[in-house]
Structure formats: structure tokens, C-alpha cells
Design a protein around this motif. Structure first.
Motif, mmCIF file in Angstrom:
data_model
loop_
_atom_site.group_PDB
_atom_site.id
_atom_site.type_symbol
_atom_site.label_atom_id
_atom_site.label_comp_id
_atom_site.label_asym_id
_atom_site.label_seq_id
_atom_site.Cartn_x
_atom_site.Cartn_y
_atom_site.Cartn_z
ATOM 1 N N GLU A 208 -62.662 22.480 -25.736
ATOM 2 C CA GLU A 208 -61.319 22.169 -25.214
ATOM 3 C C GLU A 208 -61.362 20.945 -24.300
ATOM 4 O O GLU A 208 -60.455 20.108 -24.327
ATOM 5 C CB GLU A 208 -60.761 23.374 -24.450
ATOM 6 C CG GLU A 208 -60.306 24.518 -25.350
ATOM 7 C CD GLU A 208 -59.949 25.771 -24.563
ATOM 8 O OE1 GLU A 208 -60.064 25.745 -23.310
ATOM 9 O OE2 GLU A 208 -59.550 26.784 -25.186
ATOM 10 N N GLN A 209 -62.413 20.840 -23.482
ATOM 11 C CA GLN A 209 -62.561 19.682 -22.600
ATOM 12 C C GLN A 209 -62.803 18.408 -23.410
ATOM 13 O O GLN A 209 -62.248 17.350 -23.112
ATOM 14 C CB GLN A 209 -63.732 19.897 -21.627
ATOM 15 C CG GLN A 209 -63.490 20.965 -20.571
ATOM 16 C CD GLN A 209 -62.378 20.598 -19.608
ATOM 17 O OE1 GLN A 209 -62.249 19.454 -19.190
ATOM 18 N NE2 GLN A 209 -61.550 21.564 -19.264
ATOM 19 N N GLN B 178 -64.522 26.543 -24.161
ATOM 20 C CA GLN B 178 -63.980 25.694 -23.092
ATOM 21 C C GLN B 178 -64.560 24.286 -23.154
ATOM 22 O O GLN B 178 -63.863 23.313 -22.844
ATOM 23 C CB GLN B 178 -64.282 26.336 -21.729
ATOM 24 C CG GLN B 178 -63.489 27.611 -21.469
ATOM 25 C CD GLN B 178 -63.992 28.359 -20.243
ATOM 26 O OE1 GLN B 178 -65.169 28.286 -19.872
ATOM 27 N NE2 GLN B 178 -63.101 29.099 -19.595
ATOM 28 N N GLN C 210 -52.609 11.246 -27.759
ATOM 29 C CA GLN C 210 -53.021 12.491 -27.110
ATOM 30 C C GLN C 210 -54.060 12.379 -26.000
ATOM 31 O O GLN C 210 -53.892 12.983 -24.945
ATOM 32 C CB GLN C 210 -53.504 13.487 -28.173
ATOM 33 C CG GLN C 210 -52.359 14.100 -28.973
ATOM 34 C CD GLN C 210 -52.804 15.322 -29.770
ATOM 35 O OE1 GLN C 210 -53.946 15.745 -29.698
ATOM 36 N NE2 GLN C 210 -51.883 15.889 -30.536
ATOM 37 N N PRO C 211 -55.190 11.662 -26.201
ATOM 38 C CA PRO C 211 -56.238 11.683 -25.165
ATOM 39 C C PRO C 211 -55.750 11.185 -23.812
ATOM 40 O O PRO C 211 -54.802 10.389 -23.730
ATOM 41 C CB PRO C 211 -57.319 10.740 -25.730
ATOM 42 C CG PRO C 211 -57.065 10.702 -27.193
ATOM 43 C CD PRO C 211 -55.594 10.847 -27.358
ATOM 44 N N ARG C 212 -56.419 11.647 -22.753
ATOM 45 C CA ARG C 212 -56.041 11.222 -21.404
ATOM 46 C C ARG C 212 -56.239 9.726 -21.201
ATOM 47 O O ARG C 212 -55.560 9.103 -20.393
ATOM 48 C CB ARG C 212 -56.888 11.985 -20.377
ATOM 49 C CG ARG C 212 -56.495 13.439 -20.220
ATOM 50 C CD ARG C 212 -57.269 14.084 -19.110
ATOM 51 N NE ARG C 212 -56.836 15.455 -18.875
ATOM 52 C CZ ARG C 212 -57.338 16.240 -17.934
ATOM 53 N NH1 ARG C 212 -58.303 15.779 -17.149
ATOM 54 N NH2 ARG C 212 -56.899 17.474 -17.769
ATOM 55 N N ASP D 299 -61.793 17.894 -26.413
ATOM 56 C CA ASP D 299 -60.551 17.588 -27.137
ATOM 57 C C ASP D 299 -59.608 16.700 -26.326
ATOM 58 O O ASP D 299 -58.757 16.015 -26.898
ATOM 59 C CB ASP D 299 -59.814 18.883 -27.512
ATOM 60 C CG ASP D 299 -60.442 19.587 -28.711
ATOM 61 O OD1 ASP D 299 -61.178 18.912 -29.456
ATOM 62 O OD2 ASP D 299 -60.206 20.802 -28.885
ATOM 63 N N LYS D 300 -59.764 16.709 -25.009
ATOM 64 C CA LYS D 300 -58.895 15.884 -24.154
ATOM 65 C C LYS D 300 -59.180 14.398 -24.327
ATOM 66 O O LYS D 300 -58.349 13.565 -23.978
ATOM 67 C CB LYS D 300 -59.079 16.280 -22.684
ATOM 68 C CG LYS D 300 -58.580 17.679 -22.361
ATOM 69 C CD LYS D 300 -58.847 18.019 -20.906
ATOM 70 C CE LYS D 300 -58.390 19.439 -20.568
ATOM 71 N NZ LYS D 300 -58.696 19.807 -19.169
ATOM 72 N N TYR D 301 -60.362 14.067 -24.842
ATOM 73 C CA TYR D 301 -60.752 12.661 -24.950
ATOM 74 C C TYR D 301 -61.104 12.230 -26.374
ATOM 75 O O TYR D 301 -61.091 11.041 -26.671
ATOM 76 C CB TYR D 301 -61.966 12.384 -24.049
ATOM 77 C CG TYR D 301 -61.700 12.641 -22.586
ATOM 78 C CD1 TYR D 301 -61.085 11.679 -21.793
ATOM 79 C CD2 TYR D 301 -62.029 13.857 -21.998
ATOM 80 C CE1 TYR D 301 -60.826 11.915 -20.454
ATOM 81 C CE2 TYR D 301 -61.776 14.097 -20.654
ATOM 82 C CZ TYR D 301 -61.176 13.129 -19.891
ATOM 83 O OH TYR D 301 -60.907 13.364 -18.561
ATOM 84 N N ARG E 244 -69.406 12.384 -22.816
ATOM 85 C CA ARG E 244 -68.527 13.381 -22.180
ATOM 86 C C ARG E 244 -69.269 14.700 -21.944
ATOM 87 O O ARG E 244 -69.037 15.387 -20.952
ATOM 88 C CB ARG E 244 -67.291 13.632 -23.041
ATOM 89 C CG ARG E 244 -66.358 12.453 -23.166
ATOM 90 C CD ARG E 244 -65.621 12.171 -21.890
ATOM 91 N NE ARG E 244 -64.865 10.924 -21.963
ATOM 92 C CZ ARG E 244 -64.229 10.381 -20.934
ATOM 93 N NH1 ARG E 244 -64.264 10.961 -19.746
ATOM 94 N NH2 ARG E 244 -63.570 9.246 -21.067
#
Length: 492
Positions: free
Chosen positions: A27-28, A24, A389-391, A30-32, A85
């Protein structure tokens, strides 16, 4: 095969299921951050190991040391972002320092212990913020009472006369019941008026009304600065500032709107409700148990001659490493809040290592960073994913900014791929600065639009409040610059 005997220990506590698993955590991240799976995996394991350590028996807890990490890779590939992060995910005190800013003991500059002092300051601020949120609701009620007292002071003695007081008893004895009734009526009218005023305050109908408020001014002498060699002086300056803050502060009256007064009064009430001793105790515990120090540019203190035992002209490089060693190994550092042990602080170091190699660090320091992760240079496909992709992707940032001007900015898929292709090409031919190249390219690409948007809207040059960037526009704007290597060095 026989296993070594373990000490008799108390039952092991299980990790709370609400805590993030290594999968997890990745995965977090990977968002950035795009790519760099190995680095993400290593930091995720390190973070989970801290939770595991906190739940093992007390007999073994102090024996389990953190696995410090050294990340090797060119600039702009995500080394700092991964550490930053990670600290946010862990809700842990985090500080980023530049290894090149430190000097060995005896030289003018910052000493390595200052990174731990900075970490403690960060932790105190974090815990104080958390505690402030806990008491904010109670503080808001106290602020309402203070505002009411300013707008409509209570009748003298209301609180004291709520129950039969000595004064009332004396009036009853003397037969002056009418005076008692008059006081009761006055109190009742005042109570109802204050209740109505409170309702108006809560409804926000009085926010612009001005009141006179007595507030604390700066202490004697105001702000204090001490000039001298960095390191020693910053600590002395902090001590002197604390001494000055303990002295009585002047009070001064100011006329403010209720909205402004509410903010100032809330700050005062929050400070009164917070137990700073508990804050400091919790902050020191957080630093020792979950603090993260990110040491950037560690390759700058690794002289190429150090590993071979030679001495270069810059003798302070090895000196900084030797000063850094006890901090990373685990030592007690004195701060203005108390002594902090660094045994279980997680250290993450990073460097490009273009000239020096990790083996050029002194052997003792190498041994304190057992995990080495190599981050890969970014490819054209990586740049495309970074843009989409990233936020917090750059394109999303530009779209959000232009939306404030009522402009809908759109990029075609081909244009994004052309930007990614350009970034990869310039990084290969000029200097590899990783994802930071995208900032330069997008700034140049959108320069005219960002400059002229207000006028373009007024004279109708932007039809339908919509701007579409296609691949031809990207090639037209950046083609000549990319083709000319000398020009690329200065513009891109």
C-alpha cells in the motif's frame, strides 16, 4: 506426515505490531509506483522475512538466508524506484550501484567490494544523523551557554565562589566583610544580566548581532586527493584523509552573526556529544542485519555466450560475475570501520535483458537470486495513473513550481489522457523508455510557459493568474512531432 525435528530453541519473539505487514508495504509503495504488483509483492515478502528472521531463536537465525531478487523489465517501469522506496520504508542502509562500472580483479576500475564499503558509509551517515537528532536539544543548551560567555563573560570565579571558598574564609578572618559583599553583588548583577541576555537570545532578538568566534579551520594540507587507478586509490585516499583529520586543526577567528555562529557551534557540540564508537558499532550491525544493495544493469555483465560455456571478446564480464558471487553468497569485507559480513545483506538486481537472458549469468550467480520477477511494460492507462495518482506525480510537481510564480496551472482530464496516449504511442514507435517518456513530453508541452511566465504575468497575457491546458493544446503542440517518426527520435 511427520515434520523434521527442530532444534530445542528459546521461545520465539513475536514481531512488533507497529511493523508494516506485507499488505501495508505494498500500500505504501502504491502511493509512488503504479502497477507492478508482482514486484511489490516479492519485495514486501523479502522485507517482512527479515523481521521474521530477527525474531526467531538464535539457533536458527544465522541459518536463514535472504531471498535475493532479480527484477526483469524495460527501463522506466519502476525497478529502481521500488528498491529505493523499500529502503526508506525499512529505514535501512541502501546503496544503488551499476554492475557495468565494476571490473574483475586485475583490471583498472572499481572492485565489487566497494559496494559494501559504500553501504557502510551510508549506514554510518544514517546512524550519525539519528544520534545527532537525539542530542540536538542538549547541544542547543550548550550552544546558548557558549554564546552567553562570548556576549557577557561570567565574573571571574563565579562558579568557584558560589559556595564558601578558601578565599572568602580568609577574607572573613581578616575582617574584610565589605569586600565579600562587593563580590557577591557583582556576581548577582552578572547573573541577572546573563539571564536577561539569555531571554533575548531565546526570543531571537539578537540573531543579526555580530560576534567574534574562534573556529576550527582545515587540517594541515586541507583537502587531499590521490590520483591513480580507481578502486585501490579510493581506499588509500580514505585512509590518508582519516590520518590527516586526526592531526591538530588550526584555529582562526571570524566575525559572524549569532545566527551563523549558532549553526557552527551546534555542529561542534553535537560532534562532542556523539559517541562515534557506538555509532560505528550500530552502523555495522544495521548493514549486516538490514542492508540493501541494488545492482542495476546486471544484464550488461551477462554475455550471451556465458551460459553456453563459450568465451566472448569481453572476458571481464564473467570475471565480474565471479567476483560478485562471494559477496552475494556471504563473505567478510574489510572496511575502514571494521569487517562486515554480507551473509544477510539483501541484494536486489535488475536489468532489461534485451540481448542477454537471466540464464546467461553463470549458474552459481543465478542460484543466489532465487526470486525472479518480470515487470510489465507500461500501458496508456498506466501513464494516465502515473500522471494523476502518485504523491510525487509530474503534474503535481509542475503545479507546485508554477505556484511559486502565483500561477494556478490546471490540466483537463482529456488533456492528461492525450498526454498518456502520446507517451504510449512514442514508446511503441521510437524506443520504449517507460515513464521517463512523460518527462520529455511534459517538458516540450510546457516549454514556452515555463520560459515566459514572468513576462506573461507582467503584460497581462495570463488572465486571472490561471492557465488551463486542454487536449487541443496538447495535440497542437505535440501532434506534428509524434507524426514524424524521425523528428520524434530527436525531440521526444
Amino acid at each position: 506426515m511427520t515434520q523434521p525435528d527442530e532444534p530445542q530453541a528459546s521461545p520465539v519473539k513475536l514481531i512488533d505490531k507497529e511493523q508494516l505487514t506485507p499488505t501495508q508495504i505494498v500500500e505504501q509503495l502504491d502511493k509512488y509506483i503504479i502497477g507492478q504488483k508482482d514486484a511489490k509483492k516479492s519485495v514486501a515478502i523479502a522485507l517482512r522475512n527479515r523481521l521474521r528472521r530477527q525474531n526467531v531463536s538464535e539457533e536458527l537465525r544465522d541459518e536463514i538466508m535472504p531471498n535475493n531478487i532479480i527484477m526483469i523489465g524495460p527501463t522506466g517501469v519502476g525497478k529502481t524506484e521500488i528498491a529505493r522506496r523499500l529502503a526508506k520504508l525499512a529505514r535501512a542502509p541502501f546503496v544503488k550501484v551499476e554492475a557495468s562500472k565494476f571490473t574483475e580483479v586485475g583490471y583498472v576500475g572499481r572492485d565489487v567490494e566497494s559496494m559494501i564499503r559504500d553501504l557502510v558509509e551510508q549506514s554510518v551517515a544514517m546512524v550519525r544523523s539519528e544520534k545527532s537528532e537525539e542530542v540536538r536539544e542538549k547541544a542547543a543548551l550548550l550552544v546558548e551557554e557558549r554564546l552567553l560567555d562570548i556576549l557577557l563573560p561570567p565574573v571571574s570565579g563565579v562558579e568557584e565562589l558560589d559556595h564558601a571558598s578558601e578565599e572568602e574564609e580568609a577574607l572573613v578572618v581578616s575582617g574584610e566583610e565589605e569586600l565579600i559583599e562587593e563580590k557577591n553583588l557583582e556576581r548577582e548583577v552578572n547573573r541577572k544580566s546573563r539571564q536577561k541576555m539569555l531571554e533575548r537570545l531565546r526570543a531571537g532578538r539578537m540573531e543579526d548581532r555580530q560576534i567574534e568566534l574562534e573556529i576550527s579551520g582545515d587540517g594541515p594540507g586541507g583537502m587531499m586527493q590521490i590520483f591513480g587507478p580507481l578502486g585501490q586509490m579510493e581506499e588509500i585516499g580514505g585512509i590518508m584523509q582519516d590520518l590527516m583529520s586526526g592531526m591538530p586543526k588550526k584555529k582562526k577567528k571570524r566575525r559572524l552573526t549569532i545566527a551563523e555562529a549558532r549553526k557552527l557551534l551546534e555542529q561542534e557540540e553535537v560532534q562532542k556529544l556523539i559517541d562515534m564508537d557506538a555509532v560505528v558499532k550500530e552502523a555495522l550491525r544495521k548493514v549486516e542485519e538490514s542492508g540493501i544493495v541494488f545492482i542495476d544493469e546486471i544484464d550488461k555483465i551477462a554475455a550471451p555466450t556465458t551460459g553456453a560455456g563459450g568465451k566472448g571478446p569481453d572476458v571481464s564480464r564473467e570475471g565480474v560475475q565471479r567476483d560478485l558471487l562471494p559477496i552475494v553468497e556471504g563473505s567478510a569485507v574489510s572496511t575502514k570501520y571494521g569487517v562486515v559480513k554480507t551473509d544477510h545483506v539483501l541484494f536486489i538486481a535488475s536489468g532489461a535483458f534485451h540481448v542477454a537472458r537471466p540464464s546467461d549469468l553463470i549458474p552459481e550467480l543465478q542460484g543466489r537470486f532465487p526470486i525472479r520477477v518480470e515487470l510489465k511494460s507500461l500501458t496508456e492507462e498506466d501513464f494516465y495513473l502515473i500522471l494523476t495518482q502518485p504523491r510525487n506525480a509530474l503534474i503535481k510537481q509542475y503545479r507546485a513550481m508554477l505556484r511559486t510564480e502565483q500561477i494556478d496551472l490546471e490540466f483537463t482530464d482529456e488533456s492528461i489522457r492525450e498526454i498518456a496516449r502520446t507517451a504510449a504511442k512514442v514508446n511503441e514507435t521510437v524506443e520504449n523508455i517507460g515513464a521517463r517518456r512523460l518527462h520529455t513530453i511534459l517538458t516540450n508541452l510546457l516549454e514556452e510557459l515555463m520560459f515566459g511566465v514572468p513576462e506573461m504575468l507582467t503584460d497581462g497575457r495570463i488572465a486571472g493568474n490561471r492557465v488551463v491546458i486542454d487536449a487541443d493544446q496538447v495535440r497542437e503542440k505535440l501532434g506534428k512531432v509524434v507524426a514524424d517518426r524521425d523528428l520524434s527520435q530527436y525531440i521526444l
